[in-house]
Design a protein around this motif. Structure first.
Motif, PDB file in Angstrom:
ATOM      1  N   GLY A   1       0.829  -1.202   0.000  1.00  0.00           N
ATOM      2  CA  GLY A   1       0.000   0.000   0.000  1.00  0.00           C
ATOM      3  C   GLY A   1       0.865   1.254   0.000  1.00  0.00           C
ATOM      4  O   GLY A   1       2.042   1.200  -0.345  1.00  0.00           O
TER       5      GLY A   1
ATOM      6  N   ASN B   1      -0.322   3.797   5.001  1.00  0.00           N
ATOM      7  CA  ASN B   1      -0.735   2.432   5.390  1.00  0.00           C
ATOM      8  C   ASN B   1       0.425   1.717   6.083  1.00  0.00           C
ATOM      9  O   ASN B   1       0.266   1.117   7.149  1.00  0.00           O
ATOM     10  CB  ASN B   1      -1.168   1.696   4.115  1.00  0.00           C
ATOM     11  CG  ASN B   1      -1.898   0.413   4.379  1.00  0.00           C
ATOM     12  OD1 ASN B   1      -2.849   0.379   5.157  1.00  0.00           O
ATOM     13  ND2 ASN B   1      -1.479  -0.664   3.746  1.00  0.00           N
ATOM     14  N   LEU B   2       1.598   1.840   5.460  1.00  0.00           N
ATOM     15  CA  LEU B   2       2.792   1.183   6.006  1.00  0.00           C
ATOM     16  C   LEU B   2       3.146   1.752   7.388  1.00  0.00           C
ATOM     17  O   LEU B   2       3.456   0.998   8.321  1.00  0.00           O
ATOM     18  CB  LEU B   2       3.956   1.395   5.028  1.00  0.00           C
ATOM     19  CG  LEU B   2       5.252   0.665   5.317  1.00  0.00           C
ATOM     20  CD1 LEU B   2       5.042  -0.839   5.339  1.00  0.00           C
ATOM     21  CD2 LEU B   2       6.314   1.013   4.281  1.00  0.00           C
TER      22      LEU B   2
ATOM     23  N   CYS C   1       1.140   3.207   9.568  1.00  0.00           N
ATOM     24  CA  CYS C   1       0.139   2.769  10.561  1.00  0.00           C
ATOM     25  C   CYS C   1       0.474   1.371  11.076  1.00  0.00           C
ATOM     26  O   CYS C   1       0.473   1.113  12.283  1.00  0.00           O
ATOM     27  CB  CYS C   1      -1.266   2.752   9.947  1.00  0.00           C
ATOM     28  SG  CYS C   1      -1.965   4.376   9.724  1.00  0.00           S
TER      29      CYS C   1
ATOM     30  N   LEU D   1      -8.693  -0.399  14.081  1.00  0.00           N
ATOM     31  CA  LEU D   1      -9.922   0.294  13.660  1.00  0.00           C
ATOM     32  C   LEU D   1      -9.692   1.809  13.615  1.00  0.00           C
ATOM     33  O   LEU D   1     -10.174   2.491  12.695  1.00  0.00           O
ATOM     34  CB  LEU D   1     -11.070  -0.043  14.616  1.00  0.00           C
ATOM     35  CG  LEU D   1     -11.799  -1.365  14.344  1.00  0.00           C
ATOM     36  CD1 LEU D   1     -12.771  -1.684  15.468  1.00  0.00           C
ATOM     37  CD2 LEU D   1     -12.547  -1.314  13.012  1.00  0.00           C
TER      38      LEU D   1
ATOM     39  N   ALA E   1      -6.862   3.198  12.986  1.00  0.00           N
ATOM     40  CA  ALA E   1      -6.046   3.421  11.784  1.00  0.00           C
ATOM     41  C   ALA E   1      -6.918   3.389  10.533  1.00  0.00           C
ATOM     42  O   ALA E   1      -6.722   4.189   9.610  1.00  0.00           O
ATOM     43  CB  ALA E   1      -4.959   2.353  11.691  1.00  0.00           C
ATOM     44  N   ALA E   2      -7.899   2.484  10.505  1.00  0.00           N
ATOM     45  CA  ALA E   2      -8.812   2.407   9.343  1.00  0.00           C
ATOM     46  C   ALA E   2      -9.596   3.715   9.223  1.00  0.00           C
ATOM     47  O   ALA E   2      -9.792   4.238   8.110  1.00  0.00           O
ATOM     48  CB  ALA E   2      -9.761   1.221   9.488  1.00  0.00           C
ATOM     49  N   ALA E   3     -10.037   4.274  10.364  1.00  0.00           N
ATOM     50  CA  ALA E   3     -10.769   5.543  10.340  1.00  0.00           C
ATOM     51  C   ALA E   3      -9.869   6.663   9.821  1.00  0.00           C
ATOM     52  O   ALA E   3     -10.286   7.479   8.992  1.00  0.00           O
ATOM     53  CB  ALA E   3     -11.277   5.878  11.736  1.00  0.00           C
TER      54      ALA E   3
ATOM     55  N   LEU F   1      -7.169   6.377   7.872  1.00  0.00           N
ATOM     56  CA  LEU F   1      -6.882   6.198   6.437  1.00  0.00           C
ATOM     57  C   LEU F   1      -8.113   6.497   5.578  1.00  0.00           C
ATOM     58  O   LEU F   1      -7.982   7.005   4.461  1.00  0.00           O
ATOM     59  CB  LEU F   1      -6.387   4.772   6.167  1.00  0.00           C
ATOM     60  CG  LEU F   1      -5.017   4.419   6.754  1.00  0.00           C
ATOM     61  CD1 LEU F   1      -4.733   2.932   6.610  1.00  0.00           C
ATOM     62  CD2 LEU F   1      -3.909   5.236   6.082  1.00  0.00           C
ATOM     63  N   ALA F   2      -9.299   6.184   6.099  1.00  0.00           N
ATOM     64  CA  ALA F   2     -10.529   6.428   5.327  1.00  0.00           C
ATOM     65  C   ALA F   2     -10.727   7.922   5.081  1.00  0.00           C
ATOM     66  O   ALA F   2     -11.293   8.325   4.066  1.00  0.00           O
ATOM     67  CB  ALA F   2     -11.735   5.859   6.079  1.00  0.00           C
ATOM     68  N   ARG F   3     -10.256   8.741   5.999  1.00  0.00           N
ATOM     69  CA  ARG F   3     -10.436  10.191   5.865  1.00  0.00           C
ATOM     70  C   ARG F   3      -9.378  10.837   4.986  1.00  0.00           C
ATOM     71  O   ARG F   3      -9.474  12.007   4.633  1.00  0.00           O
ATOM     72  CB  ARG F   3     -10.414  10.855   7.240  1.00  0.00           C
ATOM     73  CG  ARG F   3     -11.564  10.419   8.121  1.00  0.00           C
ATOM     74  CD  ARG F   3     -11.475  11.081   9.456  1.00  0.00           C
ATOM     75  NE  ARG F   3     -11.612  12.528   9.316  1.00  0.00           N
ATOM     76  CZ  ARG F   3     -12.428  13.275  10.033  1.00  0.00           C
ATOM     77  NH1 ARG F   3     -13.185  12.723  10.922  1.00  0.00           N
ATOM     78  NH2 ARG F   3     -12.485  14.579   9.857  1.00  0.00           N
ATOM     79  N   LYS F   4      -8.319  10.084   4.648  1.00  0.00           N
ATOM     80  CA  LYS F   4      -7.220  10.659   3.850  1.00  0.00           C
ATOM     81  C   LYS F   4      -7.463  10.469   2.365  1.00  0.00           C
ATOM     82  O   LYS F   4      -8.003   9.498   1.940  1.00  0.00           O
ATOM     83  CB  LYS F   4      -5.886  10.011   4.245  1.00  0.00           C
ATOM     84  CG  LYS F   4      -5.471  10.345   5.666  1.00  0.00           C
ATOM     85  CD  LYS F   4      -5.135  11.809   5.806  1.00  0.00           C
ATOM     86  CE  LYS F   4      -5.078  12.260   7.253  1.00  0.00           C
ATOM     87  NZ  LYS F   4      -4.955  13.717   7.397  1.00  0.00           N
TER      88      LYS F   4
ATOM     89  N   LEU G   1      -1.358  -5.282   6.311  1.00  0.00           N
ATOM     90  CA  LEU G   1      -1.213  -4.214   5.321  1.00  0.00           C
ATOM     91  C   LEU G   1      -2.347  -4.259   4.300  1.00  0.00           C
ATOM     92  O   LEU G   1      -2.932  -3.236   3.944  1.00  0.00           O
ATOM     93  CB  LEU G   1       0.138  -4.348   4.594  1.00  0.00           C
ATOM     94  CG  LEU G   1       1.383  -3.974   5.410  1.00  0.00           C
ATOM     95  CD1 LEU G   1       2.637  -4.526   4.743  1.00  0.00           C
ATOM     96  CD2 LEU G   1       1.487  -2.462   5.550  1.00  0.00           C
TER      97      LEU G   1
ATOM     98  N   LEU H   1      -6.041  -3.770   6.183  1.00  0.00           N
ATOM     99  CA  LEU H   1      -6.287  -2.393   6.624  1.00  0.00           C
ATOM    100  C   LEU H   1      -6.625  -1.503   5.431  1.00  0.00           C
ATOM    101  O   LEU H   1      -7.529  -0.673   5.492  1.00  0.00           O
ATOM    102  CB  LEU H   1      -5.047  -1.859   7.368  1.00  0.00           C
ATOM    103  CG  LEU H   1      -5.173  -0.436   7.920  1.00  0.00           C
ATOM    104  CD1 LEU H   1      -6.281  -0.357   8.968  1.00  0.00           C
ATOM    105  CD2 LEU H   1      -3.856   0.036   8.533  1.00  0.00           C
ATOM    106  N   ARG H   2      -5.893  -1.719   4.337  1.00  0.00           N
ATOM    107  CA  ARG H   2      -6.129  -0.914   3.129  1.00  0.00           C
ATOM    108  C   ARG H   2      -7.537  -1.131   2.591  1.00  0.00           C
ATOM    109  O   ARG H   2      -8.253  -0.193   2.262  1.00  0.00           O
ATOM    110  CB  ARG H   2      -5.084  -1.318   2.077  1.00  0.00           C
ATOM    111  CG  ARG H   2      -4.855  -0.291   1.021  1.00  0.00           C
ATOM    112  CD  ARG H   2      -3.621  -0.617   0.237  1.00  0.00           C
ATOM    113  NE  ARG H   2      -3.779  -1.813  -0.579  1.00  0.00           N
ATOM    114  CZ  ARG H   2      -2.858  -2.764  -0.708  1.00  0.00           C
ATOM    115  NH1 ARG H   2      -1.734  -2.666  -0.052  1.00  0.00           N
ATOM    116  NH2 ARG H   2      -3.054  -3.815  -1.479  1.00  0.00           N
TER     117      ARG H   2
ATOM    118  N   ALA I   1     -10.228   0.280   5.127  1.00  0.00           N
ATOM    119  CA  ALA I   1     -10.265   1.749   5.109  1.00  0.00           C
ATOM    120  C   ALA I   1     -10.943   2.252   3.835  1.00  0.00           C
ATOM    121  O   ALA I   1     -11.754   3.179   3.875  1.00  0.00           O
ATOM    122  CB  ALA I   1      -8.844   2.303   5.218  1.00  0.00           C
TER     123      ALA I   1
ATOM    124  N   ALA J   1     -14.385   4.360   3.685  1.00  0.00           N
ATOM    125  CA  ALA J   1     -14.429   5.676   3.020  1.00  0.00           C
ATOM    126  C   ALA J   1     -15.528   5.714   1.965  1.00  0.00           C
ATOM    127  O   ALA J   1     -16.282   6.690   1.862  1.00  0.00           O
ATOM    128  CB  ALA J   1     -13.069   5.976   2.387  1.00  0.00           C
TER     129      ALA J   1
ATOM    130  N   LEU K   1     -17.126   9.348   1.530  1.00  0.00           N
ATOM    131  CA  LEU K   1     -15.931  10.197   1.451  1.00  0.00           C
ATOM    132  C   LEU K   1     -15.202   9.997   0.130  1.00  0.00           C
ATOM    133  O   LEU K   1     -14.440  10.854  -0.306  1.00  0.00           O
ATOM    134  CB  LEU K   1     -14.973   9.900   2.621  1.00  0.00           C
ATOM    135  CG  LEU K   1     -15.528  10.121   4.022  1.00  0.00           C
ATOM    136  CD1 LEU K   1     -14.526   9.661   5.080  1.00  0.00           C
ATOM    137  CD2 LEU K   1     -15.866  11.586   4.240  1.00  0.00           C
TER     138      LEU K   1
END
Lengths: 55, 239
Positions: free
Chosen positions: A10, A14-15, A17, A46, A48-50, A52-55, B78, B81-82, B85, B89, B94
């Protein structure tokens, strides 16, 4: 090659986190708070997922 | 873990990736003909098959269970999580949902398909890059559980289903619930990654293998809550 690496790990966020969370997991498991690792690490992932989702 | 769990995870991951690969092959096929587009796709699949054999062999040759568990666990973290996320989103609005019809239209209009060799390269790279995530899951889940053949079989079955439906429709598979599958697979893969990474660091899961479904449930519930929370934040944000 860049696509191959990106598929495996990724992006840098991601790395970073995962690197931080693994560091925290290793410290937790080596500490007296060891029994909490199974709950705290999933919660950290979780969070971290939040992030990353906002980025 | 049973054959069934590995096969379901590999099948679902592969389905999402093969749908995206099919869109690319379809666009290339309509530009330069099916024969050349399929040849490029098959060449990429052959590379993936070699990578699977090589990857599984390399992992099995390490010998130390904890090191193998750690490497596989980290890659699954890795990857999971990707995906989680991204699904959160998209679920929260988003990011736009992945649209196969739009991706197909964009690629079809691309100059990259104007020349035969370039178009074949697009098909080859498309199948290879989409397939790399399938390769990662097949090797990671397969080696760790000793069910590599079952995982590879599930990925091939997903390919057969996507190709059969795609060939019948001759259109991008836009109605596949890609984000829902991505969310579920993200939760499952993140759970495997958490389980094996912590175990490799010396943590003993209180429920043993039963911790896995508990983790999947935790990530799914947490992910759904995050979608709702981020949706609310996005709604409140000034436009």
């Amino acid at each position: 090659m860049r696509g191959f690496i990106k598929t495996l790990i990724g992006d840098a966020r991601n790395l970073a986190c995962i690197a931080i969370i693994i560091g925290v997991a290793a410290a937790l498991i080596a500490s007296p708070a060891r029994p909490l690792a199974g709950l705290l690490i999933p919660l950290a992932l979780l969070a971290a997922a939040a992030y990353l989702a906002r980025k | 873990m049973s054959d069934t769990g590995v096969m379901i995870a590999a099948f679902l991951t592969a389905s999402v990736e093969w749908v995206e690969a099919f869109t690319i092959v379809l666009a290339v096929a309509l530009a330069i003909g099916w024969q050349r587009a399929i040849a490029a796709g098959v060449a990429a699949l052959a590379v993936l098959a070699v990578l699977t054999v090589f990857g599984a062999g390399a992992m099995n040759s390490i010998g130390n269970l904890r090191i193998v568990q750690f490497i596989i666990g980290v890659f699954l973290l890795l990857f999971g999580l990707r995906w989680l996320a991204k699904a959160i989103a998209r679920g929260a609005g988003l990011k736009p949902l992945h649209d196969e019809a739009k991706a197909f239209a964009k690629l079809s209009a691309s100059q990259a398909l104007a020349e035969t060799r370039g178009a074949m390269l697009v098909a080859f790279q498309g199948v290879l890059f989409e397939g790399l995530e399938v390769w990662l899951i097949v090797v990671a889940l397969g080696v760790q559980t000793g069910h590599t053949a079952a995982a590879a079989g599930a990925a091939i079955a997903a390919l057969a289903v996507v190709m059969a439906v795609g060939a019948a429709l001759r259109a991008p598979l836009a109605r596949v619930p890609e984000n829902t599958i991505k969310f579920l697979v993200g939760c499952a893969i993140l759970s495997f990654g958490t389980f094996w990474t912590l175990a490799s660091l010396g943590y003993q899961w209180p429920l043993g293998d039963y911790a896995l479904p508990a983790l999947i449930g935790l990530y799914a519930a947490g992910g759904l809550l995050l979608i709702q929370a981020l949706k609310r934040t996005a709604d409140l944000a000034p436009r």
